[in-house]
Design a protein around this motif. Structure first.
Motif, PDB file in Angstrom:
ATOM      1  N   VAL A 134    -112.738  -5.651  51.206  1.00  0.00           N
ATOM      2  CA  VAL A 134    -112.716  -4.388  51.942  1.00  0.00           C
ATOM      3  C   VAL A 134    -111.903  -4.598  53.208  1.00  0.00           C
ATOM      4  N   THR A 135    -110.870  -3.780  53.407  1.00  0.00           N
ATOM      5  CA  THR A 135    -110.015  -3.934  54.578  1.00  0.00           C
ATOM      6  C   THR A 135    -110.348  -2.932  55.680  1.00  0.00           C
ATOM      7  N   ALA A 136    -110.726  -1.706  55.301  1.00  0.00           N
ATOM      8  CA  ALA A 136    -111.016  -0.689  56.320  1.00  0.00           C
ATOM      9  C   ALA A 136    -111.560   0.557  55.642  1.00  0.00           C
ATOM     10  N   PRO A 137    -112.176   1.455  56.421  1.00  0.00           N
ATOM     11  CA  PRO A 137    -112.513   2.768  55.859  1.00  0.00           C
ATOM     12  C   PRO A 137    -111.227   3.505  55.502  1.00  0.00           C
ATOM     13  N   ALA A 138    -111.273   4.324  54.479  1.00  0.00           N
ATOM     14  CA  ALA A 138    -110.095   5.080  54.069  1.00  0.00           C
ATOM     15  C   ALA A 138    -109.718   6.083  55.158  1.00  0.00           C
ATOM     16  N   PRO A 139    -108.434   6.401  55.294  1.00  0.00           N
ATOM     17  CA  PRO A 139    -108.021   7.414  56.269  1.00  0.00           C
ATOM     18  C   PRO A 139    -108.700   8.754  55.999  1.00  0.00           C
ATOM     19  N   ALA A 140    -108.836   9.543  57.056  1.00  0.00           N
ATOM     20  CA  ALA A 140    -109.547  10.817  56.951  1.00  0.00           C
ATOM     21  C   ALA A 140    -108.919  11.728  55.904  1.00  0.00           C
ATOM     22  N   VAL A 141    -107.578  11.716  55.808  1.00  0.00           N
ATOM     23  CA  VAL A 141    -106.913  12.595  54.848  1.00  0.00           C
ATOM     24  C   VAL A 141    -107.248  12.203  53.414  1.00  0.00           C
ATOM     25  N   ILE A 142    -107.558  10.930  53.169  1.00  0.00           N
ATOM     26  CA  ILE A 142    -107.943  10.484  51.829  1.00  0.00           C
ATOM     27  C   ILE A 142    -109.423  10.725  51.591  1.00  0.00           C
ATOM     28  N   ARG A 143    -110.239  10.609  52.638  1.00  0.00           N
ATOM     29  CA  ARG A 143    -111.685  10.822  52.473  1.00  0.00           C
ATOM     30  C   ARG A 143    -112.012  12.270  52.112  1.00  0.00           C
ATOM     31  N   ARG A 144    -111.058  13.160  52.281  1.00  0.00           N
ATOM     32  CA  ARG A 144    -111.281  14.537  51.826  1.00  0.00           C
ATOM     33  C   ARG A 144    -111.401  14.588  50.303  1.00  0.00           C
TER      34      ARG A 144
END
Length: 211
Positions: A134-144
């Protein structure tokens, strides 16, 4: 003759276990040394007319230390900020510099670790699991589109410098109680070195001994 050949094979494997890691480590370190030494050495050595192994690397370290020291001072920080702004605004360098700057700060920054945890991901197909990080939380535009998504880097074997980046829901990853070193060793050895017994490999029996 069978007993002697088996003994010779055991001695050969034992010798490889001892010598191979040392040889590989020495080769990698020597390769890194040559590349770093050559960065400035290719300029300095022709100028002074003599090649001194390590001089280019020492000068490179001295320059990095000097730049780092200056960047932490008030005047140096202003110069670095001005240089950063200039490169980000210049069309030819903006994209490359911005991307490389963010990558370097993420990988080498002290605030966060690039690889946060070792996980299993159901990839490339259902029922087939891959070891990833796991590198990071996904960007907000992808979490949509992927609720509570996280980015997972899945390295390839035996070259973990390449791999696949997947975005999956947080609930779809299975945490694995392994250290980064154990996981990378497992990947580099193509599964031959298991985390349960670091530094050991399962040696298959000879063909004559198979049922």
């Amino acid at each position: 003759m069978n007993t002697k050949s088996r003994a010779l094979r055991r001695h050969l494997v034992a010798g490889l276990v001892v010598i191979a890691p040392v040889s590989i480590t020495a080769f990698v370190l020597w390769w890194i040394f040559q590349r770093l030494d050559g960065l400035l050495g290719n300029i300095i050595y022709p100028a002074i007319g003599i090649q001194i192994p390590g001089l280019g690397l020492l000068l490179l370290l001295a320059i990095l230390l000097a730049v780092g020291w200056a960047a932490e001072r008030a005047v140096g920080a202003r110069i670095v900020a001005w240089w950063h702004t200039l490169l980000e605004r210049f069309p030819l360098t903006r994209r490359v510099y911005t991307a490389s700057h963010r990558i370097v700060r993420t990988v080498f920054g002290e605030e966060q670790r690039f690889f946060r945890e070792v996980v299993l991901v159901e990839y490339p197909a259902p029922g087939r699991w891959s070891l990833g990080f796991v590198t990071a939380p996904a960007p907000a535009v992808i979490r949509r589109h992927v609720e509570d998504g996280v980015t997972v880097f899945i390295p390839t074997t035996p070259n973990p410098t390449t791999g696949f980046l997947v975005v999956v829901p947080r609930g779809a990853v299975v945490p694995v109680p392994l250290t980064l070193e154990q996981a990378f060793t497992f990947i580099l050895s193509a599964g031959g070195v298991t985390p349960d017994a670091p530094g050991t490999t399962a040696v298959a029996p000879a063909a004559t001994e198979l049922p």
